[in-house]
Motif scaffolding. Structure first.
Motif, PDB file in Angstrom:
ATOM      1  N   UNK A  46       0.842  -1.189   0.000  1.00 36.11           N
ATOM      2  CA  UNK A  46       0.000   0.000   0.000  1.00 36.11           C
ATOM      3  C   UNK A  46       0.873   1.233   0.000  1.00 36.11           C
ATOM      4  N   UNK A  47       0.283   2.386   0.326  1.00 38.41           N
ATOM      5  CA  UNK A  47       1.036   3.634   0.417  1.00 38.41           C
ATOM      6  C   UNK A  47       0.569   4.412   1.638  1.00 38.41           C
ATOM      7  N   UNK A  48       1.475   5.222   2.183  1.00 39.84           N
ATOM      8  CA  UNK A  48       1.118   6.160   3.241  1.00 39.84           C
ATOM      9  C   UNK A  48       1.560   7.539   2.761  1.00 39.84           C
ATOM     10  N   UNK A  76      -2.834  -0.147  -3.193  1.00 45.16           N
ATOM     11  CA  UNK A  76      -2.489   1.111  -3.838  1.00 45.16           C
ATOM     12  C   UNK A  76      -2.821   1.070  -5.326  1.00 45.16           C
ATOM     13  N   UNK A  77      -3.189   2.225  -5.872  1.00 43.72           N
ATOM     14  CA  UNK A  77      -3.309   2.361  -7.322  1.00 43.72           C
ATOM     15  C   UNK A  77      -1.891   2.493  -7.872  1.00 43.72           C
ATOM     16  N   UNK A  97      -6.306  10.037  -7.538  1.00 42.51           N
ATOM     17  CA  UNK A  97      -5.121  10.015  -6.679  1.00 42.51           C
ATOM     18  C   UNK A  97      -4.112  11.036  -7.199  1.00 42.51           C
ATOM     19  N   UNK A  98      -3.190  11.446  -6.325  1.00 39.60           N
ATOM     20  CA  UNK A  98      -2.187  12.435  -6.711  1.00 39.60           C
ATOM     21  C   UNK A  98      -0.789  11.836  -6.840  1.00 39.60           C
ATOM     22  N   UNK A  99      -0.618  10.590  -6.397  1.00 39.92           N
ATOM     23  CA  UNK A  99       0.692   9.949  -6.482  1.00 39.92           C
ATOM     24  C   UNK A  99       0.510   8.486  -6.850  1.00 39.92           C
TER      25      UNK A  99
END
Length: 364
Positions: A46-48, A76-77, A97-99
């Motif tokens: 995933x991402x944080x 995560x995308x 999403x932005x990242x």
């Protein structure tokens, strides 16, 4: 062009059992806004993001010993390393999403943000924004950045676009004595990454960003949070522009400084608005004197410029001819409809050929 040309690599990663305080420290030290969360074998879990940490952790007063897994976004995308910039641009638009982690074989090899693409677009189209006018006059002295002075306007020459024509006049700011919690709540409420800090007489004296909040989280834990005010949190002095600054100069300042938004001030340093990267791109499109340039900016708003590397735009007396090869997944009717919305277009002739079947968005 593939994503490896514009992504940040290698990515700074974090394990899911790492404390949030350590993730915040890593993010601040690396000056990044997103950390891929990886398993022991390097695969992406995933991402944080800085927004996760400021909104889900700092704003809520959660236990600093809590782990990354508690706030990360999963799954995560992602986008594959062999995909094009155009594919990533459309994925940003579709998902919001932005990242995006850039992956190869399920493992992150880089990070790409929508800001990377906006910076790239501003850089590519800087010449269309006009020549440097000299309205950006700054001095990196020991005292820091000095706000640019108003430019001298030639009243006998043709009227040129200025920042005041495109800036937002919504005045979102905090006082220098605002608390850590008040700043965090304001960023969350307005869904913005930064906010100007004003002195008692309304002058802009600095800017507080999510990155500033993350850098201060250790200091916040060590003392009375009420003493950690915007004055101590902010980055100062602020990088600002005036309403009559040329958009070309503001765009170059944003690119050079790696910023998203600039506070706009009057001659007495009081806040009158703000201008975003997207505002400057829109300004360039509206004020381009050549019809073909206005069409190119309209296309830029829909699809990244790299998607149109095989297209040519010609305009003559209101007739726009689009030749070459269309980006994948975009039809001639869709492009023609977009071009017809550009002021000055009388007729559209799309002779460009399709590239083939539409790409499949997303990754496995």
């Amino acid at each position: 062009m593939t994503l490896t040309a514009v992504m940040s690599a290698p990515p700074v990663t974090v394990a899911p059992d790492v404390p949030l305080s350590e993730a915040a420290r890593l993010m601040a030290e690396a000056d990044v806004g997103c950390l891929p969360v990886v398993a022991a074998d390097g695969s992406l879990l995933g991402v944080v993001t800085d927004r996760d940490l400021t909104v889900r952790w700092l704003a809520s007063g959660a236990d600093p010993s809590a782990e990354v897994a508690a706030v990360m976004s999963a799954p995560a995308v992602t986008v594959r390393a062999d995909h094009t910039v155009d594919h990533a641009y459309r994925l940003f638009r579709r998902t919001g999403v932005r990242r995006l982690p850039v992956v190869r074989g399920g493992r992150p090899v880089g990070m790409l943000s929508v800001d990377d693409l906006l910076i790239d677009a501003l850089r590519r189209f800087a010449d269309l924004l006009g020549p440097v006018s000299g309205s950006i006059l700054h001095d990196d002295t020991e005292q820091g950045f000095r706000s640019p002075g108003p430019r001298t306007v030639d009243t006998n020459g043709p009227e040129s676009p200025v920042v005041g024509d495109v800036m937002s006049r919504a005045l979102v700011a905090v006082g220098a004595d605002a608390s850590f919690q008040e700043v965090t709540d304001l960023l969350q409420h307005w869904r913005t990454g930064s906010v100007p800090v004003l002195s008692g007489d309304g002058r802009v004296v600095g800017v507080v960003s999510e990155a500033d909040l993350l850098r201060a989280q250790d200091e916040r834990a060590a003392e009375d949070p009420a003493r950690l005010t915007a004055r101590r949190l902010m980055t100062a002095p602020a990088v600002t522009v005036h309403p009559d600054t040329a958009p070309s100069d503001a765009a170059r300042l944003i690119v050079d400084r790696g910023l998203r938004r600039l506070p706009v001030i009057d001659t007495e340093d009081r806040l009158v608005g703000s201008v975003h990267r997207g505002d400057l791109l829109a300004a360039a499109g509206r004020h381009a004197t050549d019809l073909a340039d206005r069409v190119r900016f309209a296309l830029l708003a829909a699809v990244h410029p790299d998607a149109f590397s095989q297209l040519s735009v010609r305009a003559d007396d209101g007739l726009v001819v689009l030749d070459g090869r269309l980006p994948r997944g975009i039809g001639a009717d869709e492009v023609a409809h977009l071009i017809r919305s550009v002021p000055g277009v009388r007729e559209v002739d799309v002779t460009a050929r399709p590239s083939g079947p539409a790409e499949v968005h997303g990754d496995s």
